[in-house]
Structure formats: structure tokens, C-alpha cells
Design a protein around this motif. Sequence first.
Motif, PDB file in Angstrom:
ATOM      1  N   GLN A 434      99.383   3.319  27.414  1.00 17.02           N
ATOM      2  CA  GLN A 434      99.836   3.744  28.725  1.00 17.02           C
ATOM      3  C   GLN A 434     100.522   5.107  28.688  1.00 17.02           C
ATOM      4  OE1 GLN A 434      99.475   1.782  31.881  1.00 17.02           O
ATOM      5  NE2 GLN A 434      97.844   1.342  30.447  1.00 17.02           N
ATOM      6  N   HIS A 439     100.583   8.708  31.368  1.00 15.25           N
ATOM      7  CA  HIS A 439     101.830   9.312  31.818  1.00 15.25           C
ATOM      8  C   HIS A 439     101.610  10.807  32.029  1.00 15.25           C
ATOM      9  CE1 HIS A 439     106.072  10.584  31.781  1.00 15.25           C
ATOM     10  NE2 HIS A 439     106.359   9.331  32.076  1.00 15.25           N
ATOM     11  N   LEU A 456     102.992   5.652  38.845  1.00 15.20           N
ATOM     12  CA  LEU A 456     102.551   5.167  37.538  1.00 15.20           C
ATOM     13  C   LEU A 456     103.531   5.598  36.451  1.00 15.20           C
ATOM     14  CD1 LEU A 456     100.438   3.645  35.928  1.00 15.20           C
ATOM     15  CD2 LEU A 456      99.153   5.776  35.708  1.00 15.20           C
ATOM     16  N   ASP A 457     104.030   6.817  36.518  1.00 17.26           N
ATOM     17  CA  ASP A 457     105.042   7.265  35.552  1.00 17.26           C
ATOM     18  C   ASP A 457     106.243   6.325  35.559  1.00 17.26           C
ATOM     19  OD1 ASP A 457     103.466   9.397  34.887  1.00 17.26           O
ATOM     20  OD2 ASP A 457     104.696  10.910  35.887  1.00 17.26           O
ATOM     21  N   LEU A 459     106.325   3.161  36.444  1.00 18.80           N
ATOM     22  CA  LEU A 459     105.957   1.879  35.832  1.00 18.80           C
ATOM     23  C   LEU A 459     105.923   1.982  34.314  1.00 18.80           C
ATOM     24  CD1 LEU A 459     103.100   0.827  38.276  1.00 18.80           C
ATOM     25  CD2 LEU A 459     105.245  -0.420  37.924  1.00 18.80           C
ATOM     26  N   ILE A 460     105.324   3.057  33.812  1.00 24.50           N
ATOM     27  CA  ILE A 460     105.234   3.216  32.361  1.00 24.50           C
ATOM     28  C   ILE A 460     106.619   3.360  31.746  1.00 24.50           C
ATOM     29  CG2 ILE A 460     104.405   4.749  30.524  1.00 24.50           C
ATOM     30  CD1 ILE A 460     101.960   5.318  32.350  1.00 24.50           C
ATOM     31  N   TYR A 476     103.118  -3.895  33.171  1.00 30.81           N
ATOM     32  CA  TYR A 476     101.875  -3.309  32.673  1.00 30.81           C
ATOM     33  C   TYR A 476     100.669  -3.788  33.476  1.00 30.81           C
ATOM     34  CZ  TYR A 476     104.381  -1.258  28.770  1.00 30.81           C
ATOM     35  OH  TYR A 476     105.245  -0.502  28.003  1.00 30.81           O
ATOM     36  N   LYS A 478     100.679  -4.244  36.691  1.00 29.68           N
ATOM     37  CA  LYS A 478     100.690  -3.359  37.864  1.00 29.68           C
ATOM     38  C   LYS A 478     100.194  -1.967  37.490  1.00 29.68           C
ATOM     39  CE  LYS A 478     101.582  -1.843  42.001  1.00 29.68           C
ATOM     40  NZ  LYS A 478     100.623  -2.154  43.101  1.00 29.68           N
ATOM     41  N   ALA A 479     100.598  -1.473  36.335  1.00 28.78           N
ATOM     42  CA  ALA A 479     100.150  -0.145  35.890  1.00 28.78           C
ATOM     43  C   ALA A 479      98.633  -0.097  35.740  1.00 28.78           C
ATOM     44  CB  ALA A 479     100.828   0.228  34.580  1.00 28.78           C
ATOM     45  N   GLN A 480      98.063  -1.139  35.152  1.00 29.71           N
ATOM     46  CA  GLN A 480      96.611  -1.180  34.993  1.00 29.71           C
ATOM     47  C   GLN A 480      95.899  -1.234  36.347  1.00 29.71           C
ATOM     48  OE1 GLN A 480      95.601  -4.055  31.527  1.00 29.71           O
ATOM     49  NE2 GLN A 480      97.832  -4.110  31.732  1.00 29.71           N
ATOM     50  N   GLU A 483      95.777   2.332  37.689  1.00 32.98           N
ATOM     51  CA  GLU A 483      94.795   3.154  36.976  1.00 32.98           C
ATOM     52  C   GLU A 483      93.366   2.852  37.401  1.00 32.98           C
ATOM     53  OE1 GLU A 483      97.998   2.888  33.396  1.00 32.98           O
ATOM     54  OE2 GLU A 483      96.083   1.842  33.175  1.00 32.98           O
TER      55      GLU A 483
END
Length: 525
Positions: A434, A439, A456-457, A459-460, A476, A478-480, A483
Motif C-alpha cells: 500500500q 501513497h 487513500l493517503d 487510510l494508508i 486495508y 477500504k483502501a483496496q 484503489e
Amino acid sequence: MYTQTSLHRRIGLLLAAIMVLAGCSFGQEPPHNNQIAPTPQNVAEGGTLIIVRMSDATNLDPHFILTINEASVIQGKVYEGLVKRDRNMNIQPQLATAWKQIDDLTWEFTLRQGVVFHDGTPFQAQAVKKTFDRVLDPAVASPRAAMFDKIKQVRVINPYKVQIILHKPFAPLLSILASHEGSIISPTAIDKYGRELSQHPVGTGPYRFQSWEHGSQITLSKNQFYWGEAATLDHVVFKVVPDDAARIAMVENGEAHIAESIPVMELDRIQASNQMRVYRSDALGTEFIGFNVARPPLNDIRVRKAISMAIETGAIIKGVYNNVGTKANSPIGPQVFGYSPTVKSYPYDINQARRLLAEAGYPDGFPIHMITYNRRDRILVAQVIRSQLKGIGVDAELKVVSYDDFVRTIEQTKEHEIFVSGWGNATGDADYNQYNLFHTSGGGAGNSFQYSNPELDRLIEAGRVETDPGKRLAIYAKAQEVELQDALVVPIRNLENLAVISNRIQGFSISPAGYVNLDQVVISQ
């Protein structure tokens, strides 16, 4: 024995549970009949192991290495870290014999005594401090510095005790310390060689760096003064042989013992031979199609979605890979902590893809460039994608380059548009994928998508500091979703490690991260 916090135990148990559910077989050759070698005769330690690989390393400095391919030459051989992963991906002692988390921001490591670097420098706390001070020094400009940016200070308590003080809690710390980025470097070599350290690797491992003929081969030799169990081989030679068929032929005719980076279409040939066999094991990496969102028309999400919906990945896995590996649903592999089984990329829908292109102002499509490197299966994948994209009027001009040029293009010059690539995972933790890939800061050079999204930044960053494993998994997931919804990537395949092994070789393995393991290798006469 070593001390671990309840946090690390929870993470380890959860990761182990995920691996059990996934049915992984880390560090072992699966029971394929073609992999069962004859019982070797006259097996003895010593000798020179020859490994042929597709490309040379471009850097052997842990603070400047950009790919696992080059890290594999030195990781666990020349260089070692405070901790390591065992063959089941559990964290184990290495240069540290014990560690504990004093509070959310302070980790304390007790160091192994009686260890010396290859140049004779004693391994002590000052070496640990100097190593991490170097990677974080802005003047050094290491592309791996972002992996350690949560470290505020490395404090020497005494010659064999060191504390890592953090700015914020950092859940992936141990996993990164166990990767090649966490290698401890001789302080004498740092002072002596500076930016030329790549040409003079000096660690504590079971093998010493001997020579590097650029573009040809790298040679390691046994460290006679190694603190641990002695190396089983006298020398290891990594030879560069770009041609796939030539590498395999060298193993079959006895010129080499192991060939890496083999295309799956060669499996039948290898299996038919009585001189060699196929090594297969689970890997942490994924293969995907990526978009440079800074380049028009890929800066329009409708265009990226259209291209994503025009690609049928199931046909690629069956037609190109003969079902080696599994269909990917995420840029994170199933064996990695943080993987979400529920996220989905855009479905194959050629009609909707055409409608999206028309909405974006391209009813008749457009020309675009696609890049990959000169490995047969990657080329075939790119050719299939090119054919599929013609169905929506997108004319993808394919450029095939050397592996070194490919890495240079997508990670440094950024002059690409669509790229067919893969990403390994050196740590077993989602943060490695990630932060490096998505990022805004890209972990240095890794953000080949040229993507920047404050959500996204956030979340990471939250995944890096969250200490509860369950909450990290939710972050993670949610981050996926972000993306995939933003159509940055089309996941293709969850990777397997593949290699060709001479039947004279026993004890070889490749770690899930992609590092070759040589500690148990023996050669029969």
C-alpha cells in the motif's frame, strides 16, 4: 528466547490463521510428482552453486535496492537484519536475540554478541544506529527512507542493547526490519564507501561478497567466521542469462544448477526431463495491469474503467498461464496480512466499456502505449491485452524492454502509460504494497501509477499506526476498495514462485517474499 508484546502475538496469530485458511505451503516444494528428485548419491557440503537469472542487479545497497529480484542476491546471504522471517513467515531472532515493546513508541532490542562484519568490524549497537541514521539522512536521499519515516531516533543503551524510538505507533515495524530494507550494514563500510557501498556490500551473513562483473555475474563466497550455522556451499554465482530457453538448457546440460524466472509455457519441457525438476511454492506477490494516471487520456477515470472492463483476466490465466497461480481480486495477495477477499475490480463488460469511452469523448477509441519486459509470459499477457483492447477501439502499441529498462521507466522516468507488471511483498504485511505503490509519496520511487488521493493517503497512514489487527484489516479493505474503484489497477494473478532445479540439488527453496534460500542447499557429485 525472545520477548514479544501482546500486539505482536495478536498480529502473528491472525496472520497464521489467514495462511491456514488459504492453504499455503510457505518454504516447501508442493507434492507435485514431477518435483520429486532421485535420492542423490555422494552428497557433501561445499562446491559452487550456479544460479542463472534473467537480469543483473542494478544495486546491492539495501538503502537503494528497488526490486526483490536484486535484493534476493544479498538478503540472508551477505546481509542480515535484527529479526528475520522463518519458512512459515513467523518473526524470529537474527542479529537481535530478544526484543520487547516498552510502550507504543519504544522498542528495545538485545543484540547478539560475538558477531563480526565481513570487514572485521564488531557488530554492536552503534552499527544499528548508524545504519538507520543513514537511511533516514536526507543527504543520503535513500528511496527506502519512507519505509522508516516513523523512526524518530535510534538510541544506544549499551553496546548490546538499542532502542528504536518512534514518532507514532508503527504496526509494520518488525515486518520491515525482517525485510532487505532492514539489513544492518558495517559502520566502517558506510564511512569508507559512502554512495559506492553498492559495489562493496559488507554485512554479517553466511556469505561474503566476492565480485561483481556487471551484466555478467555476481559471486559470493563462504564466510569462514560466520556467527551461526556455517554455509553449506563454498561459493554462489548468480549468472545473467536473459534468454528463457538458454537458462533452462543450462540446468539440463549441467552448466547451472538453478534457473529463476521461468515462463509457465516451459513447464512441460522441464517435467519431461530426467535431469531437472520444477520448483513451485506460494508467493506473496500479484501480477497486474497498471495505469499512469498522470498521462492523458488515462487521467480520466472513465477511460481507465473502460479499459478495465475490456480485459478478461480469466482468459489470461487459462490461456497464458495454464492455470498456474490463481485469479487475483486485489493488488494484495491472499497470503498477505491486510488482504481483503471481498473487494472486486470492474467486471468484464465490453458494451459498458464502449459507452464509457464515448462519454469520455473517445467513441472511436484512441492509440496508447503499453510497456512490459522481455519475459515470455509477460509478453504474451500484453499481447492478449492488446487484442482485447481492440474490441473497444483502443490501439495499444506494445513496447518490450529489458527488465532494467522497465524498472527505470516505470519507477524513475515515469514515461509510461499502461504497464504490465507484478509486485512482490518483502514483509507479509499490506503496508509494503500500500505505501510503496499507492501513497502519494510512493515509498520513494514505487508509485508508478502517479496517483495522489488524500483519502487513500489517510487510510494508508492509519493502517501504519493502528495497533489493533482487526481494525487494520478493515482499514486495508477500504483502501483496496478505493484503489479498485478508481481503476488504478486491473489485478490478474496471484503469483507462485517458479524455478528449475537440477536433480543434483537438494534443500533449495524460495521464500514467499521471493528471496532464494540457500542455507540448506547441497550438491551431489
